[in-house]
Motif scaffolding. Structure first.
Motif, mmCIF file in Angstrom:
data_model
loop_
_atom_site.group_PDB
_atom_site.id
_atom_site.type_symbol
_atom_site.label_atom_id
_atom_site.label_comp_id
_atom_site.label_asym_id
_atom_site.label_seq_id
_atom_site.Cartn_x
_atom_site.Cartn_y
_atom_site.Cartn_z
ATOM 1 N N TYR A 1 -6.073 10.316 3.181
ATOM 2 C CA TYR A 1 -5.183 10.125 2.031
ATOM 3 C C TYR A 1 -5.390 11.144 0.922
ATOM 4 O O TYR A 1 -6.508 11.428 0.522
ATOM 5 N N PHE B 1 0.859 -1.184 0.000
ATOM 6 C CA PHE B 1 0.000 0.000 0.000
ATOM 7 C C PHE B 1 0.896 1.236 0.000
ATOM 8 O O PHE B 1 1.502 1.574 1.007
ATOM 9 N N ARG B 2 1.006 1.879 -1.174
ATOM 10 C CA ARG B 2 1.786 3.116 -1.312
ATOM 11 C C ARG B 2 0.824 4.281 -1.162
ATOM 12 O O ARG B 2 -0.222 4.304 -1.811
ATOM 13 N N ASN B 3 1.166 5.246 -0.314
ATOM 14 C CA ASN B 3 0.228 6.341 -0.085
ATOM 15 C C ASN B 3 0.918 7.641 0.284
ATOM 16 O O ASN B 3 2.063 7.648 0.713
ATOM 17 N N ARG B 4 0.165 8.712 0.086
ATOM 18 C CA ARG B 4 0.540 10.041 0.559
ATOM 19 C C ARG B 4 -0.648 10.571 1.336
ATOM 20 O O ARG B 4 -1.787 10.518 0.880
ATOM 21 N N LYS B 5 -0.360 11.079 2.516
ATOM 22 C CA LYS B 5 -1.421 11.620 3.341
ATOM 23 C C LYS B 5 -1.667 13.089 3.014
ATOM 24 O O LYS B 5 -0.771 13.789 2.551
ATOM 25 N N GLU C 1 6.177 9.924 1.013
ATOM 26 C CA GLU C 1 5.435 8.750 0.570
ATOM 27 C C GLU C 1 5.642 7.619 1.577
ATOM 28 O O GLU C 1 6.732 7.414 2.090
ATOM 29 N N ASP D 1 -3.613 10.446 -1.969
ATOM 30 C CA ASP D 1 -3.687 9.423 -3.007
ATOM 31 C C ASP D 1 -3.037 8.145 -2.506
ATOM 32 O O ASP D 1 -2.286 8.162 -1.532
ATOM 33 N N TYR D 2 -3.371 7.048 -3.159
ATOM 34 C CA TYR D 2 -2.723 5.777 -2.832
ATOM 35 C C TYR D 2 -2.815 4.816 -4.004
ATOM 36 O O TYR D 2 -3.642 4.964 -4.899
ATOM 37 N N THR D 3 -1.934 3.833 -3.981
ATOM 38 C CA THR D 3 -1.934 2.729 -4.936
ATOM 39 C C THR D 3 -1.743 1.451 -4.130
ATOM 40 O O THR D 3 -0.898 1.400 -3.239
#
Length: 103
Positions: free
Chosen positions: A82, A6-10, A48, A84-86
């Motif tokens: 979030y 789970f790659r994310n930016r808050k 990230e 965004d996330y992938t």
């Protein structure tokens, strides 16, 4: 083994204390699930985050996805935390291990 990455930016405006409390609650709930093996999270210099959970198989990971509290927290994450996330999920096609044994 089944991995979920789970790659994310808050978001910049999140309540960090609330986020950490929610994340801790999810970790405690996840580790009680059948098939849970591990969870680790890493934050890069640019902010990230990469979180990796390991499950015995895909069925265990899918069962975790369907836990009501987890599903509710996913919705809260999209709404409040979030930017965004992938998410990547799957069974590794190759696995290499190295271990240095102490003499």
């Amino acid at each position: 083994m089944f991995l979920v990455v789970f790659r994310n930016r808050k978001r910049a405006d999140i309540d960090a204390a609330a986020y950490h409390a929610d994340a801790d609650a999810m970790w405690r709930l996840a580790k009680e699930q059948p098939g849970y093996l591990s969870f680790k999270s890493y934050t890069a210099e640019d902010g990230e985050v990469v979180a990796i959970s390991e499950w015995v198989d895909e069925a265990a990971a899918l069962a975790w996805r369907r836990v009501a509290e987890h599903a509710e927290m996913q919705a809260k994450g999209r709404e409040e935390y979030y930017e965004d996330y992938t998410l990547f999920a799957g069974t590794p096609t190759r696995l290499h291990r190295f271990s240095r044994t102490k003499a």
